[in-house]
Design a protein around this motif. Structure first.
Motif, mmCIF file in Angstrom:
data_model
loop_
_atom_site.group_PDB
_atom_site.id
_atom_site.type_symbol
_atom_site.label_atom_id
_atom_site.label_comp_id
_atom_site.label_asym_id
_atom_site.label_seq_id
_atom_site.Cartn_x
_atom_site.Cartn_y
_atom_site.Cartn_z
ATOM 1 N N LEU A 1 -25.702 29.080 18.148
ATOM 2 C CA LEU A 1 -27.085 29.710 18.388
ATOM 3 C C LEU A 1 -27.447 30.542 17.034
ATOM 4 C CD1 LEU A 1 -27.737 30.886 21.939
ATOM 5 C CD2 LEU A 1 -28.953 28.879 20.674
ATOM 6 N N SER A 2 -26.591 31.452 16.877
ATOM 7 C CA SER A 2 -26.695 32.275 15.710
ATOM 8 C C SER A 2 -26.689 31.809 14.726
ATOM 9 C CB SER A 2 -25.802 33.716 15.893
ATOM 10 O OG SER A 2 -24.465 33.117 15.558
ATOM 11 N N ASN A 3 -25.852 30.661 14.255
ATOM 12 C CA ASN A 3 -25.782 29.974 13.024
ATOM 13 C C ASN A 3 -26.815 29.059 12.827
ATOM 14 O OD1 ASN A 3 -23.682 31.773 11.934
ATOM 15 N ND2 ASN A 3 -22.247 30.380 12.897
ATOM 16 N N LYS A 4 -27.733 28.622 13.774
ATOM 17 C CA LYS A 4 -28.919 27.707 13.900
ATOM 18 C C LYS A 4 -28.124 26.199 13.720
ATOM 19 C CE LYS A 4 -32.317 30.486 13.623
ATOM 20 N NZ LYS A 4 -32.863 30.805 14.800
ATOM 21 N N LYS A 5 -26.954 26.061 14.540
ATOM 22 C CA LYS A 5 -26.389 24.812 14.591
ATOM 23 C C LYS A 5 -26.627 24.293 15.807
ATOM 24 C CE LYS A 5 -21.635 22.787 14.074
ATOM 25 N NZ LYS A 5 -20.282 23.080 14.141
ATOM 26 N N GLU A 6 -26.813 22.908 15.852
ATOM 27 C CA GLU A 6 -27.117 22.220 17.317
ATOM 28 C C GLU A 6 -26.035 22.110 18.085
ATOM 29 O OE1 GLU A 6 -28.631 18.373 16.674
ATOM 30 O OE2 GLU A 6 -30.162 19.024 15.187
ATOM 31 N N ASP A 7 -26.155 22.271 19.266
ATOM 32 C CA ASP A 7 -25.229 22.312 20.399
ATOM 33 C C ASP A 7 -25.684 22.163 21.719
ATOM 34 O OD1 ASP A 7 -22.577 22.509 21.501
ATOM 35 O OD2 ASP A 7 -22.338 24.652 21.011
ATOM 36 N N THR A 8 -24.771 21.860 22.671
ATOM 37 C CA THR A 8 -25.219 21.508 23.978
ATOM 38 C C THR A 8 -23.958 21.803 25.120
ATOM 39 O OG1 THR A 8 -26.594 19.435 23.202
ATOM 40 C CG2 THR A 8 -25.784 19.447 25.499
ATOM 41 N N ILE A 9 -24.444 22.566 26.017
ATOM 42 C CA ILE A 9 -23.470 22.835 27.047
ATOM 43 C C ILE A 9 -24.027 22.658 28.469
ATOM 44 C CG2 ILE A 9 -22.224 24.537 25.608
ATOM 45 C CD1 ILE A 9 -23.542 26.958 27.140
ATOM 46 N N ARG A 10 -23.165 22.478 29.332
ATOM 47 C CA ARG A 10 -23.655 22.609 30.837
ATOM 48 C C ARG A 10 -22.943 23.807 31.392
ATOM 49 N NH1 ARG A 10 -24.156 17.739 35.124
ATOM 50 N NH2 ARG A 10 -26.269 18.063 34.468
ATOM 51 N N VAL A 11 -23.666 24.719 32.096
ATOM 52 C CA VAL A 11 -22.953 25.525 32.749
ATOM 53 C C VAL A 11 -23.147 25.165 34.220
ATOM 54 C CG1 VAL A 11 -23.022 28.238 33.525
ATOM 55 C CG2 VAL A 11 -23.689 27.850 31.370
ATOM 56 N N THR A 12 -22.087 25.162 35.109
ATOM 57 C CA THR A 12 -22.196 24.908 36.380
ATOM 58 C C THR A 12 -21.524 25.903 37.307
ATOM 59 O OG1 THR A 12 -21.706 22.565 35.795
ATOM 60 C CG2 THR A 12 -21.233 22.977 38.177
ATOM 61 N N ALA A 13 -22.580 26.438 38.050
ATOM 62 C CA ALA A 13 -21.991 27.569 39.160
ATOM 63 C C ALA A 13 -21.988 26.945 40.584
ATOM 64 C CB ALA A 13 -23.166 28.510 38.994
ATOM 65 N N TYR A 14 -21.315 27.448 41.487
ATOM 66 C CA TYR A 14 -21.428 26.925 42.967
ATOM 67 C C TYR A 14 -21.427 28.058 43.839
ATOM 68 C CZ TYR A 14 -18.870 22.780 40.845
ATOM 69 O OH TYR A 14 -18.665 21.711 40.091
ATOM 70 N N THR A 15 -22.424 27.531 44.875
ATOM 71 C CA THR A 15 -22.706 28.509 45.788
ATOM 72 C C THR A 15 -21.644 28.767 46.758
ATOM 73 O OG1 THR A 15 -23.286 26.390 47.537
ATOM 74 C CG2 THR A 15 -25.159 27.285 45.885
#
Length: 145
Positions: free
Chosen positions: A56-70
């Motif tokens: 993000l800080s380097n303006k470089k494309e990226d994708t993540i998934r954050v998965t939380a559980y109840t």
């Protein structure tokens, strides 16, 4: 006749159970294998989240998934896709059986991930600067001393 009725009932139960399975849902072990940043009692694959912040800080494309559980074990997915300018964010709690009226997917376009300390002294990372004024906690980690 009794065996035929038993088979029909068994078949009906099997179809009912498979029809109720959560589409797209998977447990924490599978999430870890898929490379999700898993947030339950601790954060697993934290390095992927940290790399996303660097990108993000380097303006470089990226994708993540954050998965939380109840507490019940239902997954809540947060997908972040950074295109080099903005974060395309999707919050999906459609597999949470206790989500109530807020159940479903919400998408937004956001500007940043911010870091702030909560009252328990933990560091929270939140998606922020969103067009719909959303602000969701992505992960929370213990403060490094």
């Amino acid at each position: 006749m009794k065996s035929y009725l038993f088979i029909v009932i068994l078949l009906f139960v099997a179809i009912s159970i498979s029809g109720c399975s959560k589409s797209g849902a998977y447990g924490s072990e599978e999430a870890i294998k898929r490379g999700d940043v898993v947030y339950r009692n601790e954060v697993v694959n934290l390095e992927k989240f940290e790399q996303f912040l660097i990108n993000l800080s380097n303006k470089k494309e990226d994708t993540i998934r954050v998965t939380a559980y109840t507490h019940e074990g239902d997954p809540i997915f947060q997908d972040l896709r950074f295109d080099g300018e903005v974060i395309h964010y999707t919050y999906d709690n459609s597999n949470d059986q206790f989500a109530g009226n807020d159940k479903g997917k919400v998408s937004d376009v956001c500007k940043e991930v911010i870091e702030k300390e909560n009252t328990q002294g933990e560091i929270e990372y939140l998606i922020s600067g969103c067009s719909k004024n959303l602000e969701h906690i992505l992960i929370s980690i213990e403060k490094k001393h």
